[in-house]
Design a protein around this motif. Sequence first.
Motif, PDB file in Angstrom:
ATOM      1  N   GLY A   1     -10.810  10.572   3.465  1.00 19.29           N
ATOM      2  CA  GLY A   1     -10.406  10.269   1.935  1.00 19.29           C
ATOM      3  C   GLY A   1     -10.945   9.281   1.451  1.00 19.29           C
ATOM      4  N   ASP A   2     -11.122   8.947   0.009  1.00 20.69           N
ATOM      5  CA  ASP A   2     -11.455   7.967  -0.328  1.00 20.69           C
ATOM      6  C   ASP A   2     -10.725   6.414   0.056  1.00 20.69           C
ATOM      7  N   SER A   3      -9.433   6.780  -0.286  1.00 24.18           N
ATOM      8  CA  SER A   3      -8.588   5.668  -0.017  1.00 24.18           C
ATOM      9  C   SER A   3      -8.152   5.107   1.464  1.00 24.18           C
ATOM     10  N   THR A   4      -8.306   6.233   2.086  1.00 17.70           N
ATOM     11  CA  THR A   4      -8.301   6.033   3.735  1.00 17.70           C
ATOM     12  C   THR A   4      -9.565   5.270   4.224  1.00 17.70           C
TER      13      THR A   4
ATOM     14  N   CYS B   1      -4.159  14.032   1.683  1.00 17.79           N
ATOM     15  CA  CYS B   1      -4.076  15.613   1.283  1.00 17.79           C
ATOM     16  C   CYS B   1      -4.940  16.546   2.029  1.00 17.79           C
ATOM     17  N   TYR B   2      -6.103  16.040   2.441  1.00 13.42           N
ATOM     18  CA  TYR B   2      -7.158  16.837   3.277  1.00 13.42           C
ATOM     19  C   TYR B   2      -6.948  17.288   4.439  1.00 13.42           C
TER      20      TYR B   2
ATOM     21  N   HIS C   1     -11.018  19.224  -2.085  1.00 10.00           N
ATOM     22  CA  HIS C   1     -11.366  19.467  -0.712  1.00 10.00           C
ATOM     23  C   HIS C   1     -11.245  20.828  -0.302  1.00 10.00           C
TER      24      HIS C   1
ATOM     25  N   TYR D   1       1.172  -1.160  -0.009  1.00 13.84           N
ATOM     26  CA  TYR D   1      -0.039   0.099  -0.018  1.00 13.84           C
ATOM     27  C   TYR D   1       1.129   1.139   0.199  1.00 13.84           C
ATOM     28  N   PRO D   2       0.743   2.304  -0.719  1.00 20.68           N
ATOM     29  CA  PRO D   2       1.471   3.386  -0.724  1.00 20.68           C
ATOM     30  C   PRO D   2       1.953   4.084   0.486  1.00 20.68           C
TER      31      PRO D   2
ATOM     32  N   THR E   1      -8.608   9.116  -6.458  1.00 20.43           N
ATOM     33  CA  THR E   1      -7.116   8.506  -6.297  1.00 20.43           C
ATOM     34  C   THR E   1      -6.598   8.676  -5.005  1.00 20.43           C
TER      35      THR E   1
ATOM     36  N   ALA F   1      -4.194  10.807  -3.597  1.00 22.74           N
ATOM     37  CA  ALA F   1      -3.400  11.853  -4.282  1.00 22.74           C
ATOM     38  C   ALA F   1      -2.116  12.111  -3.391  1.00 22.74           C
ATOM     39  N   MET F   2      -2.241  11.855  -2.113  1.00 25.86           N
ATOM     40  CA  MET F   2      -1.177  12.354  -1.115  1.00 25.86           C
ATOM     41  C   MET F   2       0.187  11.797  -1.575  1.00 25.86           C
TER      42      MET F   2
ATOM     43  N   MET G   1      -4.471   5.926  10.300  1.00 24.83           N
ATOM     44  CA  MET G   1      -5.525   5.860   8.999  1.00 24.83           C
ATOM     45  C   MET G   1      -6.760   5.322   9.507  1.00 24.83           C
TER      46      MET G   1
ATOM     47  N   ASN H   1     -11.502  11.960  -4.146  1.00 24.04           N
ATOM     48  CA  ASN H   1     -11.003  12.446  -5.486  1.00 24.04           C
ATOM     49  C   ASN H   1     -10.600  11.628  -6.449  1.00 24.04           C
TER      50      ASN H   1
ATOM     51  N   GLU I   1      -1.815  -2.239   4.442  1.00 21.25           N
ATOM     52  CA  GLU I   1      -0.623  -2.999   4.476  1.00 21.25           C
ATOM     53  C   GLU I   1      -0.772  -4.215   4.979  1.00 21.25           C
TER      54      GLU I   1
HETATM   55  C1  TPP Z   1      -0.808   3.275   7.795  1.00 20.38           C
HETATM   56  C2  TPP Z   1      -0.413   4.125   6.919  1.00 20.38           C
HETATM   57  N1  TPP Z   1      -0.246   3.852   5.532  1.00 20.38           N
HETATM   58  C3  TPP Z   1       0.055   4.577   4.693  1.00 20.38           C
HETATM   59  C4  TPP Z   1       0.303   5.915   5.071  1.00 20.38           C
HETATM   60  C5  TPP Z   1       0.784   7.005   3.954  1.00 20.38           C
HETATM   61  N2  TPP Z   1      -0.614   7.681   3.518  1.00 20.38           N
HETATM   62  C6  TPP Z   1      -0.897   8.981   4.247  1.00 20.38           C
HETATM   63  S1  TPP Z   1      -2.289   9.328   3.419  1.00 20.38           S
HETATM   64  C7  TPP Z   1      -2.322   8.324   2.305  1.00 20.38           C
HETATM   65  C8  TPP Z   1      -3.506   8.015   1.310  1.00 20.38           C
HETATM   66  C9  TPP Z   1      -4.554   9.201   1.496  1.00 20.38           C
HETATM   67  O1  TPP Z   1      -5.286   8.934   0.319  1.00 20.38           O
HETATM   68  P1  TPP Z   1      -6.912   9.547   0.549  1.00 20.38           P
HETATM   69  O2  TPP Z   1      -7.551   9.123   1.466  1.00 20.38           O
HETATM   70  O3  TPP Z   1      -7.692   9.211  -1.105  1.00 20.38           O
HETATM   71  O4  TPP Z   1      -6.710  10.997   0.348  1.00 20.38           O
HETATM   72  P2  TPP Z   1      -6.039  12.179  -0.764  1.00 20.38           P
HETATM   73  O5  TPP Z   1      -4.796  12.093  -0.412  1.00 20.38           O
HETATM   74  O6  TPP Z   1      -6.449  11.490  -2.054  1.00 20.38           O
HETATM   75  O7  TPP Z   1      -6.833  13.241  -0.427  1.00 20.38           O
HETATM   76  C10 TPP Z   1      -1.324   7.310   2.317  1.00 20.38           C
HETATM   77  C11 TPP Z   1      -1.314   6.423   1.552  1.00 20.38           C
HETATM   78  C12 TPP Z   1       0.034   6.268   6.469  1.00 20.38           C
HETATM   79  N3  TPP Z   1       0.261   7.547   6.640  1.00 20.38           N
HETATM   80  N4  TPP Z   1      -0.558   5.497   7.164  1.00 20.38           N
END
Ligand code: TPP
Lengths: 198, 540
Positions: free
Chosen positions: B431-434, B390-391, B365, B27-28, B462, B464-465, B408, B460, B58
């Motif tokens: 966020g969508d990915s969170t 990002c948000y 955002h 996971y990024p 994606t 983004a962060m 997260m 959004n 993860e």
């Molecule tokens: C456990 C954990 N994994 C990864 C990260 C790194 N990380 C911070 S925010 C984020 C993703 C956010 O994506 P999203 O929720 O879609 O919000 P966006 O940035 O697109 O606004 C990631 C991967 C983290 N802080 N903690």
Amino acid sequence: MKRKKTDILLAGVGGQGIISIAAVIAYAALKKGLHIKQSEVHGMSQRGGAVQSHLRISDDIIYSDLLSEGNTDLLLSVEPLEAVRYLPYLSSTGRIVTAVNPFVNIDDYPPMEIIEQQLAMRGRCVFVDAAALAKQAGNPKTTNMVMLGAASFFTGIEAELFKDAIHEIFAERGQQTIDMNINAFQLGNEFAAASGRL
Amino acid sequence: MTAQLLLGAEAVGQGAMDAGISGAYAYPGTPATEITEFIQNSKQAQMMGIRAAWSTNEKTAYEAALGMSFAGKRSIVSMKHVGLNVAADAFINSAITGVRGGLVITVADDPSMHSSQNEQDSRAYAKFAMVPALEPANQQELYDAMFHAFELSENLRLPVMVRITTRLSHSRSGVVRRAPVSQNPLNPETDPNRFVLVPMNARVQYASLLEKQPSLVALSTVSPMNALSYATDNRSLGIIACGIGYNYVMETLQSQSLNISVCKVGQYPLSMSVVDPFIAQHDSILVVEEGYPIYEELLGGLQNTGKIRGRLTGTLPRMGELNPNTVKQAICGVTESKSPIEDPPMTALMPVPTRPPQLCTGCSHIDLFNALNAVLCNVEERHVFSDIGCYALGALPPFNSLQTCVDMGASVTMAKGAADAGLRPAVCVIGDSTFTHSGMTGLLDAVNDQTSMTVIISDNFTIAMTGGQPSAATNRLRDICLGLGVSSEHLRIIVPLARNHDENVAVLKEEFAYEGVSVIIAQRECIQAAKRNKKLLQKK
Ligand SMILES: Cc1ncc(C[n+]2csc(CCOP(=O)(O)OP(=O)(O)O)c2C)c(N)n1
């Protein structure tokens, strides 16, 4: 034999193409058979924030990925305030090459005269109107290559090697992009040569 | 072969592919993202059929990698340090089951918290799980470490950690490749008990993990990641260094022409047969490690007589990443050699204003925060629970819209707890990915408990962060929420745009007033992703 090293600090604001400058210098240095270390900042600080890259070139083994304060030979900045930010890294004989075009995304951006004064107090400077030269080269986005052209004299690497590197680094983006960037490099290079500040 | 310029993260990716992985899971997360991206973009991975798509979090990544190992093949799983908190259950237990195909976990720590909530040191996890951890110091070592790690993993039948740190991950240098190793054939586990951790098996497996510990130490003793150099005629100071700290030590010795013994420790667990004789031969020892003072504490013990120095004794700063200057000062301070910095740094006279990170102009955002602030402007005590992405910048001026950002998924569950305590309105922004990473389970808790709260998913499309990776459930968030039991009347979709402001404010108001679970999905594409996608379309 004393080892030859050039420590370069690249500075700018996220999106100004610092990483491409680093890639071109690193490629050229590798072609010259030199040792290289180049560190860069990814992530949070990229969005309109200050961005820096540390580039180290040497004919001997390089250990540290980061520059030491007070030891940098060349401070190359695509943005004038960002040049001031990293002055503590500059050595007493270090050189400054900076664009004069401010990127204003904060309220307390200092006046240009003060910035230029600060820089001139610290080292020999070459001030470049990179925005104008990039426009002349055909694309405002080539300011980074203008700046590399202007600073190339202080890197110990020949201009021809940089041009080869530009061909290589921008290869995927097509001939037009390559030509524009070569053009920008050349304009920056000629400007610095004629500036009487070398 | 000639050297190729690679980031540390890329050297990990290249090394893993050349060491014969069949899958990369992740996971990024900065500074680990580029490992998997490098594999995803590589022609070699495509040709070799290496699977490398992103996982939802993860933990799912780690377990998938373990499954591949169960099937007999080599896999790598990568994450940032806090990601290992999420994957910890799988990680610790995989040390008990052991592995079949080589399993390497690369964790990227972020000392100084350049893009993280903390600066935890993953070696503490290696100790916790009782598995080996490698600490390469440069890009070539990182590449080579992948071969070593997979061999270790298969020989010991244990997962092996490779620990990197921000500066190593994001620094480029020449790397010379080796001939690639071919992938393992499909060869699943045959032992009927090893992976079945019911107590009676788990006890057997745990005993076998304990039995392996002496051999782990023996392997650390002969690790190719170690290096020992004795200075001639100088026994006053010896330096024990690891990871990128070693680079800063060597830089100082090179630039100051100092003659000091250095013992580079590259593999956890610490082997006393490596460090004991070294310590015995020197009057004092400086331990230079990036991260927590783990070795320093181990060597100094509770009754440090002053011989062992480092971060705990104040010789090096207790927190934050090391750098060439702090290490130089420490070494010169201990040796009382000449002024540590020959060219005193010329501080700028002018204080230089900072440029804090900002949301991009046109970011979706922003319009959400504007609507949120309009609704909550009359609420004296704001409590909008939020999350990481990002948000999270919405917590800073000019918005000041958010009051929490912890780990997260915590926005949803913290809002729930606060609502349980009686807080109204209980609102969270995620966020969508969170949300798919670890917000969904919390929403199920809220639905089951009929909690009065509103979850706003700022979607959004994606991640983004971390640079715009695909989000796990784009276009399926609505269905997911419905599936979790959110009622369709209180599942609202809005488009965060200035021209929809009044309409969006009305929707927020209505749902904040509702006594029950409501979800508002604020949907608009990330402006950076939109730009990239447009460019891609133009290319085609
Ligand atoms: C456990 C954990 N994994 C990864 C990260 C790194 N990380 C911070 S925010 C984020 C993703 C956010 O994506 P999203 O929720 O879609 O919000 P966006 O940035 O697109 O606004 C990631 C991967 C983290 N802080 N903690």
